[in-house]
Design an enzyme around this catalytic site. Structure first.
Site, PDB file in Angstrom:
ATOM      1  N   GLU A  33       0.950  -1.262   0.039  1.00 43.06           N
ATOM      2  CA  GLU A  33      -0.071  -0.052   0.172  1.00 43.06           C
ATOM      3  C   GLU A  33       0.967   1.076   0.052  1.00 43.06           C
ATOM      4  O   GLU A  33       1.651   1.365   0.827  1.00 43.06           O
ATOM      5  CB  GLU A  33      -1.042   0.033   1.430  1.00 43.06           C
ATOM      6  N   VAL A 177     -24.819   8.772  -7.235  1.00 42.24           N
ATOM      7  CA  VAL A 177     -24.697   8.449  -5.859  1.00 42.24           C
ATOM      8  C   VAL A 177     -24.016   9.712  -5.233  1.00 42.24           C
ATOM      9  O   VAL A 177     -24.463  10.458  -4.122  1.00 42.24           O
ATOM     10  CB  VAL A 177     -24.209   7.289  -5.406  1.00 42.24           C
ATOM     11  N   GLU A 197     -27.135  17.095 -14.596  1.00 47.70           N
ATOM     12  CA  GLU A 197     -27.076  15.571 -14.951  1.00 47.70           C
ATOM     13  C   GLU A 197     -27.475  15.412 -16.488  1.00 47.70           C
ATOM     14  O   GLU A 197     -28.465  15.906 -16.828  1.00 47.70           O
ATOM     15  CB  GLU A 197     -27.844  14.875 -14.212  1.00 47.70           C
ATOM     16  N   HIS A 434     -43.057  -4.101  15.860  1.00 41.28           N
ATOM     17  CA  HIS A 434     -43.856  -2.855  15.840  1.00 41.28           C
ATOM     18  C   HIS A 434     -43.645  -2.078  16.882  1.00 41.28           C
ATOM     19  O   HIS A 434     -43.481  -2.359  17.935  1.00 41.28           O
ATOM     20  CB  HIS A 434     -45.344  -3.295  15.777  1.00 41.28           C
TER      21      HIS A 434
END
Length: 457
Positions: A33, A177, A197, A434
């Site tokens: 890395e 996103v 867009e 619930h």
């Protein structure tokens, strides 16, 4: 020369998950890395972005507190303090990840690695080899031809994460996103935001109904957007930028965020010279993530398909188990959950209605939409949205699409329903707690099974 059973080039989501699982299986692992283990997701992607989104949620909560009978007000956004909170989250996770890696006995090799031969990676003056090699070099923020990201007035997501102020106005180029998440953050922080867009709708990879719901919510929040509108040019001004759109209209703002997707990190790393087959920079693999070279695999964003951290996790684990001879089942990309963490959230797994219709024909698909208006917890939270099911008539559920605050937390059960090829009759008998938003999944399947409870038939 140092030799490992498994040599991994890149310590992002795909690389480090492969290293951890391989070490767990008793293999010696070298992990190369050049920056920090954790990669884009941990340091300049998923984690810091979601920290900002949580801060934005807190800001909205303060702004809307009176709605719930709480006397509070939003005095402003202290970006240095927000960044300190964000960076603290990242630092703690990075420290924990480092401990995991060292605890498993993985050797971390710091420096930029380059493929210099079969199963060989050179880092500086050091040469490392592996019985098996895993390429996991990740991705970078893309731009458009002729559009230069200067890190000042024209920025990418990593620059946006480091801003020490809330901009007065932002143009977000790209309604996917990343673009929608940053637009949501900045609007919550008080900025004027316009999304541009080129495709006909926001989050165009999602079901059309989800896009429509997000656009409606954004419009209500005051987030402007121009869909079906390609970018033209950008010019720096004294106060920021002037953006010309393809039709000739111009927009002005303090900043332009370029969020047009991410490209694979494969250039200059010796992949092509070593003979790795590439397609537009992506590494070509088979369903078992094998490249064309023997004992050489690829995982994560450099493999064509969804660029999601959890896809990289899954692929990394798969490859480690494949190398260890466990013969794991190949990953199904359609079964990988997708979440846009905007306000409201958009989450999905499986096929969209359009994809299902293309595959099975109009008469081979059934859909059902359950409105969150009938869900008690969603009413308490003050969120709107839906659960949409896409199914085969008298067959399994093949797509689940959700819109609403916090619906990303429901995608786990949705993934199980899709992955286990459950039918509505398999899910409808399950009792959901619930009041929870999770009930909405149960209610939708009850309705699809022909026995709606808190929904009109």
């Amino acid at each position: 020369m140092t030799h490992f059973d498994v040599l991994v080039l890149g310590a992002g989501s795909g690389g480090y998950s492969c290293a951890l699982r391989a070490a767990q299986l008793g293999l010696s692992v070298g992990l190369v890395e050049k920056d920090k283990v954790g990669g884009t997701c941990l340091h300049v992607g998923c984690i810091p972005t979601k920290a900002l989104l949580h801060a934005a949620e807190v800001a909205d909560g303060a702004r809307e507190a009176e709605r719930y009978g709480v006397r509070a007000s939003l005095e402003g956004i202290d970006m240095p303090a927000v960044n300190a909170y964000k960076d603290g989250v990242v630092a703690r996770l990075h420290k924990g990840l480092g401990g995991l890696i060292s605890g498993r006995g993985t050797t971390v090799i710091e420096g930029e690695g380059r493929l210099t031969g079969p199963l060989t990676v050179t880092v500086g003056d050091e040469v490392h080899t592996g019985t098996d090699l895993v390429l996991a070099t990740g991705s970078h923020a893309k731009s458009l031809p002729g559009l230069e990201i200067d890190g000042d007035k024209v920025i990418a997501s990593e620059h946006a994460l480091a801003l020490d102020r809330v901009p007065e106005s932002v143009i977000v180029l790209g309604g996917g996103v990343i673009g929608c998440e940053f637009a949501s953050v900045w609007r919550s922080f008080g900025a004027e935001v316009t999304i541009v867009e080129a495709l006909p709708r926001l989050v165009p990879a999602e079901d059309a109904a989800s896009s429509k719901a997000l656009e409606r919510a954004f419009r209500k929040r005051g987030i402007k957007f121009r869909t079906g509108t390609p970018f033209g040019t950008v010019t720096a001004t004294d106060s920021g930028v002037s953006v010309t759109l393809a039709g000739g209209d111009t927009l002005a703002a303090e900043l332009l965020l370029v969020a047009v997707g991410r490209g694979p990190n494969t250039d200059g790393l010796g992949f092509a010279e070593a003979g790795v087959t590439l397609d537009r920079g992506y590494v070509v693999t088979d369903e078992r993530l094998r490249t064309n070279l023997p004992h050489t695999y690829a995982v994560g964003d450099i493999v064509p398909g969804l660029q999601l951290a959890h896809r990289g996790f899954g692929q990394g684990i798969f490859v480690a188990e494949e190398i260890a001879g466990l013969a794991p089942a190949p990953l199904d990309d359609a079964g990988i959950p997708r979440v846009t963490y905007s306000h409201p959230e958009v989450a999905s797994v499986g096929l969209t209605e359009e994809q299902a219709t293309e595959q099975y024909g109009a008469h081979g698909v059934a859909t059902l939409t359950y409105d969150l208006g009938g869900n008690g917890k969603s009413q308490i939270l003050g969120t709107q949205g839906f659960v949409k099911l896409v199914a085969r008539p008298d067959g399994p559920v093949i797509g689940i699409h959700l819109v609403g605050d916090r619906v990303g937390e429901l995608i786990g059960e949705a993934q199980l329903i899709y992955g286990w090829e459950a039918r509505a009759d398999d899910v409808s008998p399950l009792v959901h707690a619930h009041p929870t938003q999770n009930e909405a999944l149960g209610e939708a399947h009850l309705a699809l099974a022909g026995k709606p409870l808190h929904a009109h038939s």
